[in-house]
Design a protein around this motif. Structure first.
Motif, PDB file in Angstrom:
ATOM      1  N   ALA A 171       0.817  -1.208   0.000  1.00  0.00           N
ATOM      2  CA  ALA A 171       0.000   0.000   0.000  1.00  0.00           C
ATOM      3  C   ALA A 171       0.851   1.258   0.000  1.00  0.00           C
ATOM      4  CB  ALA A 171      -0.939  -0.005   1.204  1.00  0.00           C
ATOM      5  N   ALA A 172       1.955   1.250   0.737  1.00  0.00           N
ATOM      6  CA  ALA A 172       2.820   2.423   0.791  1.00  0.00           C
ATOM      7  C   ALA A 172       3.452   2.703  -0.574  1.00  0.00           C
ATOM      8  CB  ALA A 172       3.910   2.219   1.845  1.00  0.00           C
ATOM      9  N   TYR A 173       3.778   1.657  -1.291  1.00  0.00           N
ATOM     10  CA  TYR A 173       4.366   1.835  -2.621  1.00  0.00           C
ATOM     11  C   TYR A 173       3.332   2.423  -3.590  1.00  0.00           C
ATOM     12  CZ  TYR A 173       6.851   0.784  -6.963  1.00  0.00           C
ATOM     13  OH  TYR A 173       7.475   0.881  -8.190  1.00  0.00           O
ATOM     14  N   ILE A 174       2.100   1.977  -3.501  1.00  0.00           N
ATOM     15  CA  ILE A 174       1.043   2.545  -4.348  1.00  0.00           C
ATOM     16  C   ILE A 174       0.947   4.044  -4.111  1.00  0.00           C
ATOM     17  CG2 ILE A 174      -1.453   2.611  -4.737  1.00  0.00           C
ATOM     18  CD1 ILE A 174      -1.518  -0.398  -4.274  1.00  0.00           C
ATOM     19  N   GLU A 175       1.030   4.465  -2.848  1.00  0.00           N
ATOM     20  CA  GLU A 175       0.966   5.891  -2.534  1.00  0.00           C
ATOM     21  C   GLU A 175       2.182   6.625  -3.100  1.00  0.00           C
ATOM     22  OE1 GLU A 175      -1.676   7.373  -1.446  1.00  0.00           O
ATOM     23  OE2 GLU A 175      -2.590   5.367  -1.376  1.00  0.00           O
ATOM     24  N   ALA A 176       3.346   5.963  -3.082  1.00  0.00           N
ATOM     25  CA  ALA A 176       4.550   6.581  -3.645  1.00  0.00           C
ATOM     26  C   ALA A 176       4.412   6.783  -5.153  1.00  0.00           C
ATOM     27  CB  ALA A 176       5.773   5.722  -3.333  1.00  0.00           C
ATOM     28  N   VAL A 177       3.823   5.808  -5.837  1.00  0.00           N
ATOM     29  CA  VAL A 177       3.590   5.943  -7.278  1.00  0.00           C
ATOM     30  C   VAL A 177       2.581   7.052  -7.542  1.00  0.00           C
ATOM     31  CG1 VAL A 177       2.671   4.803  -9.330  1.00  0.00           C
ATOM     32  CG2 VAL A 177       4.211   3.558  -7.801  1.00  0.00           C
ATOM     33  N   ALA A 178       1.512   7.112  -6.743  1.00  0.00           N
ATOM     34  CA  ALA A 178       0.507   8.150  -6.913  1.00  0.00           C
ATOM     35  C   ALA A 178       1.118   9.539  -6.726  1.00  0.00           C
ATOM     36  CB  ALA A 178      -0.638   7.933  -5.923  1.00  0.00           C
ATOM     37  N   ALA A 179       1.993   9.677  -5.720  1.00  0.00           N
ATOM     38  CA  ALA A 179       2.663  10.958  -5.487  1.00  0.00           C
ATOM     39  C   ALA A 179       3.574  11.317  -6.659  1.00  0.00           C
ATOM     40  CB  ALA A 179       3.463  10.893  -4.190  1.00  0.00           C
ATOM     41  N   ALA A 180       4.268  10.321  -7.198  1.00  0.00           N
ATOM     42  CA  ALA A 180       5.135  10.569  -8.349  1.00  0.00           C
ATOM     43  C   ALA A 180       4.325  11.024  -9.554  1.00  0.00           C
ATOM     44  CB  ALA A 180       5.930   9.299  -8.680  1.00  0.00           C
ATOM     45  N   MET A 181       3.164  10.446  -9.738  1.00  0.00           N
ATOM     46  CA  MET A 181       2.308  10.838 -10.848  1.00  0.00           C
ATOM     47  C   MET A 181       1.870  12.295 -10.709  1.00  0.00           C
ATOM     48  SD  MET A 181       0.140   7.284 -11.034  1.00  0.00           S
ATOM     49  CE  MET A 181      -0.994   7.709 -12.324  1.00  0.00           C
ATOM     50  N   GLU A 182       1.474  12.689  -9.516  1.00  0.00           N
ATOM     51  CA  GLU A 182       1.066  14.073  -9.283  1.00  0.00           C
ATOM     52  C   GLU A 182       2.224  15.027  -9.560  1.00  0.00           C
ATOM     53  OE1 GLU A 182      -1.807  15.221  -8.742  1.00  0.00           O
ATOM     54  OE2 GLU A 182      -3.038  13.606  -7.883  1.00  0.00           O
ATOM     55  N   ARG A 183       3.427  14.643  -9.152  1.00  0.00           N
ATOM     56  CA  ARG A 183       4.596  15.505  -9.308  1.00  0.00           C
ATOM     57  C   ARG A 183       5.060  15.590 -10.764  1.00  0.00           C
ATOM     58  NH1 ARG A 183       9.434  13.420  -8.930  1.00  0.00           N
ATOM     59  NH2 ARG A 183       8.687  11.725  -7.591  1.00  0.00           N
ATOM     60  N   LEU A 184       4.980  14.476 -11.478  1.00  0.00           N
ATOM     61  CA  LEU A 184       5.515  14.426 -12.840  1.00  0.00           C
ATOM     62  C   LEU A 184       4.535  14.895 -13.909  1.00  0.00           C
ATOM     63  CD1 LEU A 184       7.306  10.944 -12.594  1.00  0.00           C
ATOM     64  CD2 LEU A 184       8.402  13.197 -12.635  1.00  0.00           C
ATOM     65  N   LEU A 185       3.252  14.830 -13.630  1.00  0.00           N
ATOM     66  CA  LEU A 185       2.252  15.141 -14.657  1.00  0.00           C
ATOM     67  C   LEU A 185       2.417  16.530 -15.261  1.00  0.00           C
ATOM     68  CD1 LEU A 185      -0.219  14.222 -16.250  1.00  0.00           C
ATOM     69  CD2 LEU A 185      -1.656  15.110 -14.400  1.00  0.00           C
ATOM     70  N   PRO A 186       2.651  17.577 -14.476  1.00  0.00           N
ATOM     71  CA  PRO A 186       2.763  18.908 -15.087  1.00  0.00           C
ATOM     72  C   PRO A 186       3.895  19.031 -16.097  1.00  0.00           C
ATOM     73  CG  PRO A 186       2.416  19.087 -12.713  1.00  0.00           C
ATOM     74  CD  PRO A 186       2.693  17.642 -13.007  1.00  0.00           C
ATOM     75  N   GLU A 187       4.882  18.144 -16.033  1.00  0.00           N
ATOM     76  CA  GLU A 187       6.009  18.196 -16.972  1.00  0.00           C
ATOM     77  C   GLU A 187       5.664  17.605 -18.334  1.00  0.00           C
ATOM     78  OE1 GLU A 187       9.243  16.129 -15.208  1.00  0.00           O
ATOM     79  OE2 GLU A 187       9.115  17.192 -13.286  1.00  0.00           O
ATOM     80  N   MET A 188       4.536  16.909 -18.445  1.00  0.00           N
ATOM     81  CA  MET A 188       4.212  16.181 -19.659  1.00  0.00           C
ATOM     82  C   MET A 188       3.536  17.090 -20.697  1.00  0.00           C
ATOM     83  SD  MET A 188       5.197  13.022 -19.276  1.00  0.00           S
ATOM     84  CE  MET A 188       6.639  13.809 -18.566  1.00  0.00           C
ATOM     85  N   PRO A 189       4.025  17.094 -21.943  1.00  0.00           N
ATOM     86  CA  PRO A 189       3.381  17.898 -22.992  1.00  0.00           C
ATOM     87  C   PRO A 189       1.921  17.508 -23.218  1.00  0.00           C
ATOM     88  CG  PRO A 189       5.566  17.203 -23.688  1.00  0.00           C
ATOM     89  CD  PRO A 189       5.264  16.464 -22.418  1.00  0.00           C
TER      90      PRO A 189
END
Length: 438
Positions: A280-298
């Motif tokens: 479960a903690a890893y799922i949250e880490a992936v979700a956080a990474a998605m939130e952080r990385l999304l604005p960088e995507m064209p």
């Protein structure tokens, strides 16, 4: 980001999973009607219909279909004119795709013969198709990788003639696509697309020869046309939205997994990206990474729409349960992001392509790993396979019966034929009994 989160322990998990996976294959009646009309025109009017529709839809007006054909010299010039980095990348990808499919041909596309106890020689003869058509999209984007993945296995199979169609809106030709056609051994290229191109390949016209099989992706009109001409020609598949399922044990960098989920989501709003993980903690880490990385995507807007509409983060009880769930989903692309990925391979039965380990990103499979990127979608990996050399050959059974063999098999066929009420079949077998003694 409002992405669906599920757990296998929740009471309504099966219902919620089905809702997440659901994708309607129902076709738009308006599209079907338009496609039916276009195919009827091409069947009856041939080149004239192709020219009219190509002008209407692509803005390319020509006085003859011959003007829509790109000479081989232009394909070669496109390849030679590429920037060095592009040319080298295309060559590397083509060489790897060819090497993989050559190995595939050796493994699964061979004929055989054996002789049984009565001297009957039985076996299989494998022969390539005479002519195939490959459809390469050319509207919103250019796909040289699709050229390689469709044409190279056909070439390895020994197909006599490979004809490519590619739309060129307003006459704009993509040099990388033309270069890929040169590298992949395509024989003829026509600048046309849509249902009219599918119809021309399926029925043949005065200029475009009829093919035996049509492969390659396209929009809803192309898919509807392929569905309608199937039976008169072969087709590869009717593909649904692209999919990725990441099976993670929590040991791989969550940023990598987040980006892999993005890699499918950026295709379009209907693409599906799903993560299965017992941590479960890893799922949250992936979700956080998605939130952080999304604005960088064209293509952030497309990625967000895809993930919020059809994406999922699923917490499982164990990796074993995650594997069982993966088999149930039967994804197009399956990434096993685990410390010991091959440990889980015996548990995995249904997937178009399986990517093993932290470094096996799905994007490498799309372009240059070697295996084909044309894969079954929407759960069809339960019963179908990636495009391959075997799609461009056919098998004929070989039956060479000896005189003694006819004495043994004849009575068996006689009894079974009479049981089915087929007297001529029975007589055909009986007439050969003891014929060697007469």
């Amino acid at each position: 980001m409002n992405i669906t989160r599920l757990s296998t322990v929740q009471a309504d998990f099966d219902v919620q999973l089905q809702r997440l996976l659901h994708w309607s294959e129902e076709t738009d009646s308006g599209i079907e009607q338009v496609v039916a009309g276009i195919l009827a025109e091409v069947r009856t009017q041939g080149d004239a219909a192709v020219l009219a529709r190509t002008g209407q839809f692509d803005g390319v007006w020509a006085s003859s279909v011959a003007e829509l054909e790109i000479p081989a010299a232009e394909l070669k010039a496109a390849f030679e004119g590429l920037p060095a980095a592009q040319r080298q990348a295309l060559q590397t990808a083509a060489e790897r795709v060819r090497r993989y499919h050559q190995a595939q041909a050796q493994a699964c596309c061979q004929g055989f013969e054996f002789t049984d106890e009565e001297g009957n020689r039985l076996g299989q003869q494998v022969t390539p198709l005479d002519r195939v058509g490959i459809y390469v999209p050319g509207g919103k984007a250019a796909y040289p990788s699709s050229v390689l993945m469709n044409a190279i296995p056909a070439q390895v199979a020994g197909v006599g003639e490979i004809i490519m169609v590619v739309p060129t809106p307003k006459g704009v030709r993509n040099e990388l696509v033309l270069a890929a056609a040169h590298l992949a051994g395509v024989h003829r290229v026509f600048t046309m697309g849509g249902a009219q191109a599918v119809g021309a390949l399926a029925f043949g016209t005065a200029t475009i020869p009829r093919v035996d099989k049509i492969t390659g992706p396209g929009n809803a009109y192309v898919a509807a046309a392929k569905r309608r001409v199937f039976g008169q020609v072969g087709i590869d598949m009717i593909a649904g939205p692209s999919e990725i399922l990441v099976l993670a044990d929590g040991t791989v960098n969550p940023d990598w997994v987040a980006m892999d989920l993005f890699s499918q989501a950026e295709h379009d709003e209907l693409a599906q990206s799903v993560l299965l993980c017992p941590d479960a903690a890893y799922i949250e880490a992936v979700a956080a990474a998605m939130e952080r990385l999304l604005p960088e995507m064209p293509r952030a807007a497309v990625i967000r729409a895809s993930l919020e509409g059809r994406g999922g983060l699923i917490h499982t009880r164990s990796m074993e349960e995650a594997c069982a769930l993966s088999n149930r989903i039967a994804p197009e692309h399956l990434e096993v992001s685990a410390a010991q990925p091959r440990q889980w391979l015996p548990h995995l039965k249904h997937a178009g392509a399986i990517f093993l380990g932290a470094f096996a990103s799905e994007s490498l499979g799309d372009y240059c790993a070697g295996p084909n990127h044309v894969l079954p979608t929407s759960g069809t990996a339960r019963f179908s396979s990636p495009l391959g050399v075997y799609d461009f050959v056919k098998r004929s059974s070989l039956i060479d019966i000896s005189a003694p063999g006819a004495q043994v098999l004849g009575p068996v066929a006689d009894v079974l034929a009479q049981g089915e009420g087929l007297a001529a079949h029975a007589s055909s077998a009986r007439l050969r009994l003891d014929s060697a003694l007469r």
